[in-house]
Design a protein around this motif. Structure first.
Motif, short mmCIF file in Angstrom:
data_model
loop_
_atom_site.label_atom_id
_atom_site.label_comp_id
_atom_site.label_asym_id
_atom_site.label_seq_id
_atom_site.Cartn_x
_atom_site.Cartn_y
_atom_site.Cartn_z
N GLY A 171 0.96 -1.24 -0.22
CA GLY A 171 0.02 0.03 0.07
C GLY A 171 0.75 1.19 0.02
O GLY A 171 1.47 1.55 1.13
N CYS A 226 -2.18 -18.24 3.71
CA CYS A 226 -1.63 -17.93 4.86
C CYS A 226 -2.67 -16.98 5.51
O CYS A 226 -2.86 -17.23 6.84
CB CYS A 226 -0.27 -17.01 4.69
SG CYS A 226 0.44 -16.57 6.12
N HIS A 273 -1.33 -1.54 -4.32
CA HIS A 273 -2.57 -1.97 -4.49
C HIS A 273 -3.41 -1.12 -4.84
O HIS A 273 -4.66 -1.24 -5.21
CB HIS A 273 -2.74 -3.21 -3.65
CG HIS A 273 -2.85 -2.80 -2.27
ND1 HIS A 273 -4.18 -2.19 -1.66
CD2 HIS A 273 -2.27 -2.91 -1.10
CE1 HIS A 273 -3.68 -1.84 -0.35
NE2 HIS A 273 -2.64 -2.52 -0.14
N ASN A 318 0.76 0.77 9.24
CA ASN A 318 2.14 0.43 9.81
C ASN A 318 3.09 0.43 8.82
O ASN A 318 2.94 0.18 7.68
CB ASN A 318 1.91 -1.28 10.60
CG ASN A 318 1.84 -2.22 9.48
OD1 ASN A 318 1.01 -1.94 8.70
ND2 ASN A 318 2.07 -3.23 9.67
N TYR A 363 -10.78 -9.29 7.52
CA TYR A 363 -10.87 -9.69 8.95
C TYR A 363 -11.90 -8.81 9.50
O TYR A 363 -12.30 -8.95 10.56
CB TYR A 363 -9.64 -9.51 9.45
CG TYR A 363 -8.46 -10.46 9.48
CD1 TYR A 363 -8.90 -11.59 8.31
CD2 TYR A 363 -7.16 -10.47 9.45
CE1 TYR A 363 -7.82 -12.74 8.03
CE2 TYR A 363 -6.07 -11.48 9.32
CZ TYR A 363 -6.86 -12.69 8.48
OH TYR A 363 -5.56 -13.75 8.36
N ILE A 378 0.36 -21.84 11.28
CA ILE A 378 1.76 -22.24 11.49
C ILE A 378 2.11 -23.27 12.72
O ILE A 378 3.03 -24.23 12.52
CB ILE A 378 2.64 -20.70 11.71
CG1 ILE A 378 4.24 -21.13 11.65
CG2 ILE A 378 2.50 -19.97 12.90
CD1 ILE A 378 4.63 -21.94 10.47
N LYS A 402 6.27 2.04 0.71
CA LYS A 402 6.45 0.88 0.81
C LYS A 402 7.03 0.25 -0.36
O LYS A 402 7.97 -0.86 -0.19
CB LYS A 402 5.17 0.15 1.36
CG LYS A 402 4.77 0.75 2.72
CD LYS A 402 3.28 -0.22 3.25
CE LYS A 402 2.91 0.39 4.71
NZ LYS A 402 1.79 -0.32 5.05
N PHE A 425 -2.64 -23.01 6.09
CA PHE A 425 -1.83 -23.73 7.19
C PHE A 425 -1.79 -22.71 8.39
O PHE A 425 -1.97 -21.53 8.25
CB PHE A 425 -0.44 -24.01 6.66
CG PHE A 425 0.30 -22.65 6.37
CD1 PHE A 425 0.13 -21.83 5.39
CD2 PHE A 425 1.23 -22.22 7.46
CE1 PHE A 425 0.85 -20.84 5.14
CE2 PHE A 425 1.81 -21.19 7.06
CZ PHE A 425 1.83 -20.22 5.98
N ASN A 481 -1.64 -13.44 1.46
CA ASN A 481 -1.92 -12.79 2.96
C ASN A 481 -3.30 -11.91 2.97
O ASN A 481 -3.35 -11.55 4.12
CB ASN A 481 -0.65 -11.90 3.07
CG ASN A 481 0.58 -12.59 3.46
OD1 ASN A 481 0.63 -13.43 4.16
ND2 ASN A 481 1.77 -11.93 3.14
P1 NDP Z 1 1.40 -7.10 8.40
O1 NDP Z 1 2.10 -6.24 9.50
O2 NDP Z 1 1.91 -6.96 7.16
O3 NDP Z 1 -0.32 -6.22 8.24
C1 NDP Z 1 -1.27 -6.25 7.33
C2 NDP Z 1 -0.84 -5.62 6.10
O4 NDP Z 1 -1.84 -6.09 5.21
C3 NDP Z 1 -1.17 -4.15 6.42
O5 NDP Z 1 0.08 -3.63 6.89
C4 NDP Z 1 -1.61 -3.83 4.85
O6 NDP Z 1 -0.32 -3.52 4.16
C5 NDP Z 1 -2.21 -5.15 4.20
N1 NDP Z 1 -3.46 -4.92 3.76
C6 NDP Z 1 -4.53 -4.51 4.73
N2 NDP Z 1 -5.61 -4.43 3.97
C7 NDP Z 1 -5.37 -4.85 2.82
C8 NDP Z 1 -6.08 -5.18 1.65
N3 NDP Z 1 -7.61 -4.74 1.64
N4 NDP Z 1 -5.44 -5.39 0.26
C9 NDP Z 1 -4.32 -5.41 0.35
N5 NDP Z 1 -3.25 -5.24 1.67
C10 NDP Z 1 -3.88 -5.18 2.79
O7 NDP Z 1 0.82 -8.38 8.71
P2 NDP Z 1 1.61 -9.95 9.24
O8 NDP Z 1 3.00 -9.78 8.24
O9 NDP Z 1 1.89 -10.09 10.34
O10 NDP Z 1 0.50 -10.66 8.34
C11 NDP Z 1 0.35 -10.99 7.20
C12 NDP Z 1 -0.76 -12.24 7.06
O11 NDP Z 1 -0.29 -13.36 7.60
C13 NDP Z 1 -2.18 -11.92 7.77
O12 NDP Z 1 -2.87 -12.28 6.75
C14 NDP Z 1 -2.12 -12.95 8.80
O13 NDP Z 1 -3.28 -13.21 9.40
C15 NDP Z 1 -1.30 -14.14 8.33
N6 NDP Z 1 -0.59 -14.81 9.28
C16 NDP Z 1 -0.88 -16.30 9.19
C17 NDP Z 1 -0.27 -17.19 10.02
C18 NDP Z 1 -0.79 -18.56 9.74
O14 NDP Z 1 -0.37 -19.31 10.50
N7 NDP Z 1 -1.37 -18.98 8.86
C19 NDP Z 1 0.67 -16.70 11.10
C20 NDP Z 1 0.87 -15.25 10.96
C21 NDP Z 1 0.30 -14.54 10.17
P3 NDP Z 1 -0.03 -2.50 2.98
O15 NDP Z 1 -0.16 -1.28 3.36
O16 NDP Z 1 1.12 -3.13 2.29
O17 NDP Z 1 -1.30 -2.67 2.07
#
Ligand code: NDP
Length: 337
Positions: free
Chosen positions: A175, A240, A195, A326, A246, A277, A179, A275, A218
């Motif tokens: 975003g 993931c 995006h 963030n 959410y 983790i 970034k 999955f 993600n």
């Molecule tokens: P981030 O710190 O990257 O935070 C989430 C980011 O998602 C935001 O900063 C934003 O970044 C982006 N985002 C939010 N809304 C949108 C949208 N509508 N379209 C596109 N991008 C969006 O998160 P993490 O790195 O901690 O986690 C990333 C993913 O991994 C999450 O989905 C989390 O639930 C998942 N996860 C899954 C696990 C598992 O076991 N399956 C374990 C840990 C994490 P930007 O400004 O770049 O858009």
């Protein structure tokens, strides 16, 4: 001791009304107890799921309970032989300034760790998630194209950098231009696309001139819509997270795309696998830790934290993370070491 307890279940993005900021007295320690002082609190997207009582892989936080979360703490006082005052530990004490716990479930980080907060990010759950999802499910091969969104967050940034180490072409999605620039200049991605751009799908198409072999999912939503037609035969999708959904209160607008998705999966023999983790890969943590330590010490992986000062700012910081305000792994500095 201040703590955030869940007061009600959010509808959409969580608000102040959904939490109570309480001050509670700590009881005296019993034999076996450890008093922990929270230094760093990790904020992660999965927490939104714990605020909700929709059926999931983990139990929700009960109303009135302290909001959960991983923390890096220092031992303030110990009546437990295994822990001594001043020792750093990785704990799961949640949104509170202090906690009294029994020793089990704590992982010692020693008395003088060089980067204690890394245990919440690159050396911890998000880094491990990136590593296993990409390497075990995504199985990237040299020369393939890997796409990952939330590209500067702790999971996405790590996915892209590991994919580069494996010789792939990496296209990030993030975003905003700051970034995207960081993903290319610092993380070494081949390109990164905003995006929010009106012509996002077109730009992604151009960037992936040989199609997409691995899409590390993600976010879901419109990023996935743009990715789907570009997937190659035998593409892999580690599923993931779906952070764009959410806070959703209803199903996405527009025509039902399920038939198209199933058709693509079938005719292109695409593998898409979810999955969780620690449930699925907990037994492989050491493998990850060894590789990641090496990469970090060789300067092959960059890691950026988004440190938020002040415990009272926790909920704002959480909402900022979900909505992309963030820049790096979101961590609240709750107390000074
Ligand atoms: P981030 O710190 O990257 O935070 C989430 C980011 O998602 C935001 O900063 C934003 O970044 C982006 N985002 C939010 N809304 C949108 C949208 N509508 N379209 C596109 N991008 C969006 O998160 P993490 O790195 O901690 O986690 C990333 C993913 O991994 C999450 O989905 C989390 O639930 C998942 N996860 C899954 C696990 C598992 O076991 N399956 C374990 C840990 C994490 P930007 O400004 O770049 O858009």
């Amino acid at each position: 001791n201040r703590q955030f307890t869940l007061a009600s279940r959010p509808h959409g993005a969580p608000t102040d009304e959904n939490f109570t900021l309480k001050t509670v007295q700590l009881p005296a320690l019993e034999q076996g107890d450890v008093l922990l002082r929270t230094i760093y609190l990790s904020l992660d997207p999965y927490m939104r799921g714990r605020m909700s009582d929709a059926k999931s892989y983990a139990e929700p936080v009960a109303i009135g309970e302290v909001m959960v979360g991983a923390t890096v703490c220092q031992v303030e006082q110990s009546k437990n032989d295994q822990f001594t005052q001043g020792e750093w530990v990785l704990a799961y004490t949640g949104w509170q300034e202090y906690a009294i716990v029994k020793g089990d479930g704590l992982m010692s980080l020693g008395h003088a760790p060089s980067k204690p907060s890394y245990a919440l990010g690159i050396m911890g759950m998000p880094g491990f998630t990136a590593y296993m999802g990409l390497l075990d499910i995504g199985a990237p091969q040299e020369g393939e194209t890997v796409v990952v969104a939330a590209a500067t967050g702790p999971v996405g940034a790590t996915v892209g950098q590991i994919a580069k180490l494996k010789g792939c072409k990496v296209v990030g999605v993030a975003g905003g231009s700051d970034k995207c620039q960081y993903a290319v200049d610092k993380l070494g991605f081949d390109t990164c696309i905003d995006h929010r751009a009106d012509d996002f799908a077109e730009q992604l198409n151009k960037a992936c001139d040989k199609g997409i072999d691995v899409y590390y999912e993600n976010v879901g939503g419109k990023v996935f819509d743009a990715v789907l037609p570009l997937l190659n035969t035998a593409a892999r999708i580690p599923l993931c997270g779906l952070v764009s959904q959410y806070n959703a209160t209803e199903l996405p607008q527009g025509p039902d795309r399920l038939g198209m998705l199933m058709g693509q999966l079938l005719t292109k023999r695409i593998k898409m696998q979810g999955f969780i983790i620690f449930d699925d890969y907990g037994h492989r943590y050491d493998e990850f830790a060894a590789d990641m330590q090496t990469w970090l010490s060789e300067g092959k992986i960059h890691y950026r934290e988004h440190l938020v000062d002040g415990f009272e700012n926790t909920l704002n910081a959480f909402n900022d993370m979900i909505s992309g305000k963030n820049f790096g792994k979101t961590v609240v500095q709750v107390n000074q070491p």
